[in-house]
Design an enzyme around this catalytic site. Sequence first.
Site, PDB file in Angstrom:
ATOM      1  N   HIS A 170      -3.846   4.836   4.363  1.00 23.84           N
ATOM      2  CA  HIS A 170      -4.526   3.617   3.930  1.00 23.84           C
ATOM      3  C   HIS A 170      -3.826   2.361   4.423  1.00 23.84           C
ATOM      4  CE1 HIS A 170      -6.413   1.006   0.704  1.00 23.84           C
ATOM      5  NE2 HIS A 170      -7.445   1.694   1.147  1.00 23.84           N
ATOM      6  N   SER A 196     -11.499  -1.970   0.637  1.00 24.09           N
ATOM      7  CA  SER A 196     -10.166  -1.802   1.231  1.00 24.09           C
ATOM      8  C   SER A 196     -10.126  -2.362   2.638  1.00 24.09           C
ATOM      9  CB  SER A 196      -9.789  -0.323   1.266  1.00 24.09           C
ATOM     10  OG  SER A 196      -9.514   0.159  -0.019  1.00 24.09           O
ATOM     11  N   ASP A 220      -0.114   0.471  18.525  1.00 27.50           N
ATOM     12  CA  ASP A 220      -0.880  -0.762  18.379  1.00 27.50           C
ATOM     13  C   ASP A 220      -0.321  -1.672  17.286  1.00 27.50           C
ATOM     14  OD1 ASP A 220      -2.846  -2.084  19.722  1.00 27.50           O
ATOM     15  OD2 ASP A 220      -4.496  -1.396  18.457  1.00 27.50           O
ATOM     16  N   GLY A 247      -8.218  -1.089  19.147  1.00 29.98           N
ATOM     17  CA  GLY A 247      -8.860  -2.394  19.153  1.00 29.98           C
ATOM     18  C   GLY A 247      -7.841  -3.499  18.961  1.00 29.98           C
ATOM     19  N   ASP A 251       0.839  -1.199   0.000  1.00 30.99           N
ATOM     20  CA  ASP A 251       0.000   0.000   0.000  1.00 30.99           C
ATOM     21  C   ASP A 251       0.875   1.251   0.000  1.00 30.99           C
ATOM     22  OD1 ASP A 251      -2.323   1.849   0.810  1.00 30.99           O
ATOM     23  OD2 ASP A 251      -3.273  -0.116   0.783  1.00 30.99           O
ATOM     24  N   VAL A 304      -4.796   0.001  23.883  1.00 24.64           N
ATOM     25  CA  VAL A 304      -4.785   0.936  22.755  1.00 24.64           C
ATOM     26  C   VAL A 304      -5.762   0.457  21.688  1.00 24.64           C
ATOM     27  CG1 VAL A 304      -3.386   2.033  20.968  1.00 24.64           C
ATOM     28  CG2 VAL A 304      -2.372   1.509  23.196  1.00 24.64           C
ATOM     29  N   VAL A 315      -2.087  -5.104  18.080  1.00 20.87           N
ATOM     30  CA  VAL A 315      -1.734  -5.837  19.297  1.00 20.87           C
ATOM     31  C   VAL A 315      -2.931  -5.888  20.246  1.00 20.87           C
ATOM     32  CG1 VAL A 315      -0.176  -5.879  21.286  1.00 20.87           C
ATOM     33  CG2 VAL A 315       0.675  -5.167  19.034  1.00 20.87           C
TER      34      VAL A 315
END
Length: 794
Positions: free
Chosen positions: A194, A368, A162, A212, A153, A210, A205
């Site tokens: 993105h 995406s 995270d 989700g 990307d 932090v 993690v």
Amino acid sequence: MELRPWLLWVVAATGTLVLLAADAQGQKVFTNTWAVRIPGGPAVANSVARKHGFLNLGQIFGDYYHFWHRGVTKRSLSPHRPRHSRLQREPQVQWLEQQVAKRRTKRDVYQEPTDPKFPQQWYLSGVTQRDLNVKAAWAQGYTGHGIVVSILDDGIEKNHPDLAGNYDPGASFDVNDQDPDPQPRYTQMNDNRHGTRCAGEVAAVANNGVCGVGVAYNARIGGVRMLDGEVTDAVEARSLGLNPNHIHIYSASWGPEDDGKTVDGPARLAEEAFFRGVSQGRGGLGSIFVWASGNGGREHDSCNCDGYTNSIYTLSISSATQFGNVPWYSEACSSTLATTYSSGNQNEKQIVTTDLRQKCTESHTGTSASAPLAAGIIALTLEANKNLTWRDMQHLVVQTSKPAHLNANDWATNGVGRKVSHSYGYGLLDAGAMVALAQNWTTVAPQRKCIIDILTEPKDIGKRLEVRKTVTACLGEPNHITRLEHAQARLTLSYNRRGDLAIHLVSPMGTRSTLLAARPHDYSADGFNDWAFMTTHSWDEDPSGEWVLEIENTSEANNYGTLTKFTLVLYGTAPEGLPVPPESSGCKTLTSSQACVVCEEGFSLHQKSCVQHCPPGFAPQVLDTHYSTENDVETIRASVCAPCHASCATCQGPALTDCLSCPSHASLDPVEQTCSRQSQSSRESPPQQQPPRLPPEVEAGQRLRAGLLPSHLPEVVAGLSCAFIVLVFVTVFLVLQLRSGFSFRGVKVYTMDRGLISYKGLPPEAWQEECPSDSEEDEGRGERTAFIKDQSAL
């Protein structure tokens, strides 16, 4: 006689229950493997094993070897004393022990993640079963440990709190700036967020307070920065081929423009990267490429016009909204394999994930967001069974995806009883079902490819064209197929308005795939040039029988065009027979999971089996191969069936110049041994009879006319056209000047010495464009002089 199957079933079930009860009570359960100590090296151990009908699975360490016998019950309450005694009497054997199955449990205690945004990740923890069943996979102990995923990307924020704990530099690179750091380029509009968002969906993690969690929150995550700059064939190929024996899964949420009029796909290098990835990546098991199906729904686009999602090498993923509907951006096509959740209407929730500048977002959207969720589920599945091939993974997706809770008006049942849709493929991915099925999965048979030329002559499309052909799927040939995977209709056609075309393919078992729906924005007259329309809707069907291609003009206009080529390409497997006994298969060394990694002399490794002759499309070659042991990855040199170059049908090696024969649409250069695709213009015409000779005077007249007309006609027409345009311009110019009171006396039209154009005989106010005219006459004069200025500029 009718009771015998039931009796066998009852006996088998009773035996299983007895074993389970014995296991629960702590009784020993003997397996069909032995640990044996034999000094003298592997050659002596192999000799002893063959003498007594055993297979040496490999060296444990030192003089200890792992033997296996197919004639002994896999699980039994009593040891097999005859085999044990005969082996014990062998003088080379110093010690042996029939192995006992031991109960071992993973010491992970499953608890729901405590991350603050986890309750908002509805697609992971739905209360109404409208989720991806990820918690069922977690409960079985699978969290992505040992699996590496790379996001292709615009970069990945590797220091995001995270992501940092799971970041893998070996799965990362900056192709745009040619350095190892994939950190995104920061802008005021956060344009390059993105990749970071996609990465968090896969491997954010868990339990760190932090944001989700990722679907595979213990997987390693990397990123390739390749979209923040000029995207070329070389850029794509380098990204797709990055570190293929380290990276297991590549996730891509990009492609050609979703504008409803583009037909584009991977060029030569990217196509080669795909082919090398599935044939050589992961030590020959094949890299897994997960692709977003596209966001062109509002433009009525078709993902079958996107050569990335339309490829057999990619696992194409579509989207469903929170309430199980088709999103407004979703593209429908027959190449989509399955679906995950994503965004929908304003009253429906979106995707929670990591965001740029070490933030968190609850508004990731589109297909995406769907592809990375699928990549995470595939990571869980690979952890359950690291020996899965790229085709195994597609089979698992087809067999476990769920149509339930997904609303569409095109659900159909294919020839083997599976529901399939052009919007959703085979339905929602089910993580729990995938890891459960993967644990004891048997590798599918080697892929076969059957190519069938359908057309013998061009056909006029008109309002509607139907082409029927009964095929045997290469019956009697080494590439005969009885169970289909992918089917391609490779079409070459001309049409004056491509977007008005609708194309369908009907399989012998009656499954109707929409290869192309009408695209209102596609005004192109280019048609299609050997474009491979792919369908997965006939998966596991028998491809023998009548195939029907339907091409239809969906508009009321009198469009016209010609179908000049139709090649049906079938991919699948051979008939399922009894498994080949390992002792006679030519296998020399197996892994603990009984996957062959080294073949005996005279055999080559193909799809974890040993073969004396490589199948069509492959050639024997000695390569470094990799296989996973319990704690490491080992490298060995072995003879393997390496795939031919993508341009070859058969070959003597993997290079472009190793072709022995070519597909029907290409010709073989006998000197360079390469296959070159034939174009319509390069094909030779059939020889024609010489016409009778004419009298000399007639022949001279014909030569004169031929010399004038064919060679000079274009120049004559062009010259006359230019003269006519100049004449019209001069006439209009003079008429306008006369109407303006123009006088020919003392006129100096322009001077070029100072690069200026000065007009004489025109009133000065004609050049004052900002000054309003005092009368209608002045307004008319201003319009005319403006016209003269424009024409003079031309």
